[in-house]
Scaffold this motif. Sequence first.
Motif, PDB file in Angstrom:
ATOM      1  N   ASP A  48     -29.945 -33.232 -25.568  1.00  0.00           N
ATOM      2  CA  ASP A  48     -30.531 -32.386 -24.505  1.00  0.00           C
ATOM      3  C   ASP A  48     -29.237 -31.930 -24.337  1.00  0.00           C
ATOM      4  O   ASP A  48     -28.851 -31.849 -23.221  1.00  0.00           O
ATOM      5  CB  ASP A  48     -31.784 -32.994 -23.809  1.00  0.00           C
ATOM      6  CG  ASP A  48     -31.135 -34.161 -22.561  1.00  0.00           C
ATOM      7  OD1 ASP A  48     -30.401 -34.768 -23.109  1.00  0.00           O
ATOM      8  OD2 ASP A  48     -31.983 -34.368 -21.679  1.00  0.00           O
ATOM      9  N   SER A  93     -37.503 -38.917 -28.604  1.00  0.00           N
ATOM     10  CA  SER A  93     -38.111 -38.831 -27.324  1.00  0.00           C
ATOM     11  C   SER A  93     -37.788 -40.357 -26.475  1.00  0.00           C
ATOM     12  O   SER A  93     -37.900 -39.521 -25.573  1.00  0.00           O
ATOM     13  CB  SER A  93     -39.857 -38.862 -27.237  1.00  0.00           C
ATOM     14  OG  SER A  93     -39.958 -37.831 -28.153  1.00  0.00           O
ATOM     15  N   ARG A  94     -37.659 -40.885 -26.983  1.00  0.00           N
ATOM     16  CA  ARG A  94     -37.675 -42.638 -26.257  1.00  0.00           C
ATOM     17  C   ARG A  94     -35.548 -42.119 -25.550  1.00  0.00           C
ATOM     18  O   ARG A  94     -35.096 -42.850 -24.799  1.00  0.00           O
ATOM     19  CB  ARG A  94     -37.310 -43.701 -27.017  1.00  0.00           C
ATOM     20  CG  ARG A  94     -39.086 -43.968 -27.350  1.00  0.00           C
ATOM     21  CD  ARG A  94     -38.759 -45.129 -27.715  1.00  0.00           C
ATOM     22  NE  ARG A  94     -40.815 -45.050 -28.690  1.00  0.00           N
ATOM     23  CZ  ARG A  94     -40.625 -45.899 -29.646  1.00  0.00           C
ATOM     24  NH1 ARG A  94     -40.163 -45.342 -30.584  1.00  0.00           N
ATOM     25  NH2 ARG A  94     -41.893 -45.641 -30.293  1.00  0.00           N
ATOM     26  N   ARG A  95     -35.416 -41.751 -26.326  1.00  0.00           N
ATOM     27  CA  ARG A  95     -33.715 -41.133 -26.073  1.00  0.00           C
ATOM     28  C   ARG A  95     -33.414 -40.082 -25.002  1.00  0.00           C
ATOM     29  O   ARG A  95     -32.499 -40.359 -23.976  1.00  0.00           O
ATOM     30  CB  ARG A  95     -33.103 -40.537 -26.664  1.00  0.00           C
ATOM     31  CG  ARG A  95     -32.493 -41.772 -28.411  1.00  0.00           C
ATOM     32  CD  ARG A  95     -31.013 -41.059 -29.465  1.00  0.00           C
ATOM     33  NE  ARG A  95     -31.714 -39.848 -29.348  1.00  0.00           N
ATOM     34  CZ  ARG A  95     -31.454 -39.492 -30.681  1.00  0.00           C
ATOM     35  NH1 ARG A  95     -30.093 -39.473 -30.833  1.00  0.00           N
ATOM     36  NH2 ARG A  95     -31.915 -38.559 -31.016  1.00  0.00           N
ATOM     37  N   SER A  96     -34.513 -39.507 -24.772  1.00  0.00           N
ATOM     38  CA  SER A  96     -34.425 -38.063 -24.211  1.00  0.00           C
ATOM     39  C   SER A  96     -35.716 -37.556 -23.413  1.00  0.00           C
ATOM     40  O   SER A  96     -36.801 -37.748 -24.302  1.00  0.00           O
ATOM     41  CB  SER A  96     -33.782 -37.062 -24.838  1.00  0.00           C
ATOM     42  OG  SER A  96     -34.050 -35.979 -23.523  1.00  0.00           O
ATOM     43  N   PHE A  97     -35.670 -37.598 -22.066  1.00  0.00           N
ATOM     44  CA  PHE A  97     -36.789 -37.035 -21.303  1.00  0.00           C
ATOM     45  C   PHE A  97     -37.263 -35.711 -21.927  1.00  0.00           C
ATOM     46  O   PHE A  97     -38.453 -35.239 -21.641  1.00  0.00           O
ATOM     47  CB  PHE A  97     -37.012 -37.755 -19.779  1.00  0.00           C
ATOM     48  CG  PHE A  97     -37.517 -37.237 -19.088  1.00  0.00           C
ATOM     49  CD1 PHE A  97     -39.441 -37.985 -18.926  1.00  0.00           C
ATOM     50  CD2 PHE A  97     -38.174 -36.088 -17.966  1.00  0.00           C
ATOM     51  CE1 PHE A  97     -40.240 -37.349 -18.654  1.00  0.00           C
ATOM     52  CE2 PHE A  97     -39.226 -35.650 -17.822  1.00  0.00           C
ATOM     53  CZ  PHE A  97     -40.294 -36.514 -17.884  1.00  0.00           C
ATOM     54  N   ARG A  98     -35.628 -34.712 -21.700  1.00  0.00           N
ATOM     55  CA  ARG A  98     -36.890 -33.584 -22.041  1.00  0.00           C
ATOM     56  C   ARG A  98     -37.096 -33.413 -23.658  1.00  0.00           C
ATOM     57  O   ARG A  98     -37.776 -32.414 -23.403  1.00  0.00           O
ATOM     58  CB  ARG A  98     -34.762 -32.851 -22.143  1.00  0.00           C
ATOM     59  CG  ARG A  98     -34.579 -32.816 -20.111  1.00  0.00           C
ATOM     60  CD  ARG A  98     -33.258 -31.759 -20.113  1.00  0.00           C
ATOM     61  NE  ARG A  98     -33.702 -30.797 -20.703  1.00  0.00           N
ATOM     62  CZ  ARG A  98     -32.500 -29.651 -21.225  1.00  0.00           C
ATOM     63  NH1 ARG A  98     -31.589 -30.331 -21.044  1.00  0.00           N
ATOM     64  NH2 ARG A  98     -33.013 -28.268 -21.051  1.00  0.00           N
ATOM     65  N   ALA A 100     -39.085 -36.023 -25.008  1.00  0.00           N
ATOM     66  CA  ALA A 100     -40.129 -36.319 -25.212  1.00  0.00           C
ATOM     67  C   ALA A 100     -41.497 -34.817 -23.779  1.00  0.00           C
ATOM     68  O   ALA A 100     -42.195 -34.614 -24.672  1.00  0.00           O
ATOM     69  CB  ALA A 100     -39.778 -37.334 -23.864  1.00  0.00           C
ATOM     70  N   LEU A 101     -40.777 -34.365 -23.236  1.00  0.00           N
ATOM     71  CA  LEU A 101     -41.566 -33.824 -22.029  1.00  0.00           C
ATOM     72  C   LEU A 101     -41.925 -32.266 -23.641  1.00  0.00           C
ATOM     73  O   LEU A 101     -42.582 -31.459 -23.595  1.00  0.00           O
ATOM     74  CB  LEU A 101     -40.622 -33.379 -20.645  1.00  0.00           C
ATOM     75  CG  LEU A 101     -41.470 -32.348 -20.565  1.00  0.00           C
ATOM     76  CD1 LEU A 101     -42.831 -32.320 -20.186  1.00  0.00           C
ATOM     77  CD2 LEU A 101     -40.508 -31.474 -18.440  1.00  0.00           C
ATOM     78  N   GLN A 102     -40.875 -32.142 -24.268  1.00  0.00           N
ATOM     79  CA  GLN A 102     -41.141 -30.259 -24.749  1.00  0.00           C
ATOM     80  C   GLN A 102     -41.598 -30.566 -25.899  1.00  0.00           C
ATOM     81  O   GLN A 102     -42.266 -30.202 -26.192  1.00  0.00           O
ATOM     82  CB  GLN A 102     -39.256 -29.835 -25.062  1.00  0.00           C
ATOM     83  CG  GLN A 102     -39.501 -28.984 -25.749  1.00  0.00           C
ATOM     84  CD  GLN A 102     -38.582 -27.804 -26.415  1.00  0.00           C
ATOM     85  OE1 GLN A 102     -37.724 -27.990 -25.923  1.00  0.00           O
ATOM     86  NE2 GLN A 102     -38.540 -26.606 -26.688  1.00  0.00           N
ATOM     87  N   GLU A 132     -46.523 -40.790 -25.131  1.00  0.00           N
ATOM     88  CA  GLU A 132     -46.695 -40.861 -23.460  1.00  0.00           C
ATOM     89  C   GLU A 132     -46.813 -42.132 -23.109  1.00  0.00           C
ATOM     90  O   GLU A 132     -47.121 -42.948 -22.005  1.00  0.00           O
ATOM     91  CB  GLU A 132     -48.256 -40.326 -23.095  1.00  0.00           C
ATOM     92  CG  GLU A 132     -48.357 -39.079 -23.343  1.00  0.00           C
ATOM     93  CD  GLU A 132     -49.325 -38.264 -22.830  1.00  0.00           C
ATOM     94  OE1 GLU A 132     -50.419 -39.257 -22.356  1.00  0.00           O
ATOM     95  OE2 GLU A 132     -49.623 -37.242 -22.421  1.00  0.00           O
TER      96      GLU A 132
END
Length: 133
Positions: A48, A93-98, A100-102, A132
């Motif tokens: 991201d 998703s484990r690399r970036s919270f953004r 994971a959220l999207q 999650e």
Amino acid sequence: AGATTPRPRVDDRDRALEKTACRARLPATAHALAVRDVLDALEGVPADRGPGCATLLFYLPQLAHVYYRSLPPRDGDAALRCTLAEEFLLRASRRSFRVALQLAWLLVAYLEDRSAAAARRPHVLRLLVELET
């Protein structure tokens, strides 16, 4: 100026036949290999961050849609493609919270879609739960 001859119009049926013929030439495992190669290439794409460069967030809706449309897997090759896509999405998703959220928002949108195939719901729910945790 000289008159140009009109280009022949390509019918959608011709495109469908061409696509079917192209797929028939490839062995079944080629589809899984192609998915793996694309996902391997995307491993190096920043999640991201990166001013002026493509990020994984840009590709995420397309990747999620490819995963969703491949559900439920109908054979071993389709199951392999789904597993590869699922593992990639979880790693990203484990690399970036953004990311994971999207991805969570996209999965919830698929679940809330009334026209969605009921057979896809358990797979999407499972990925959402794994996301999650």
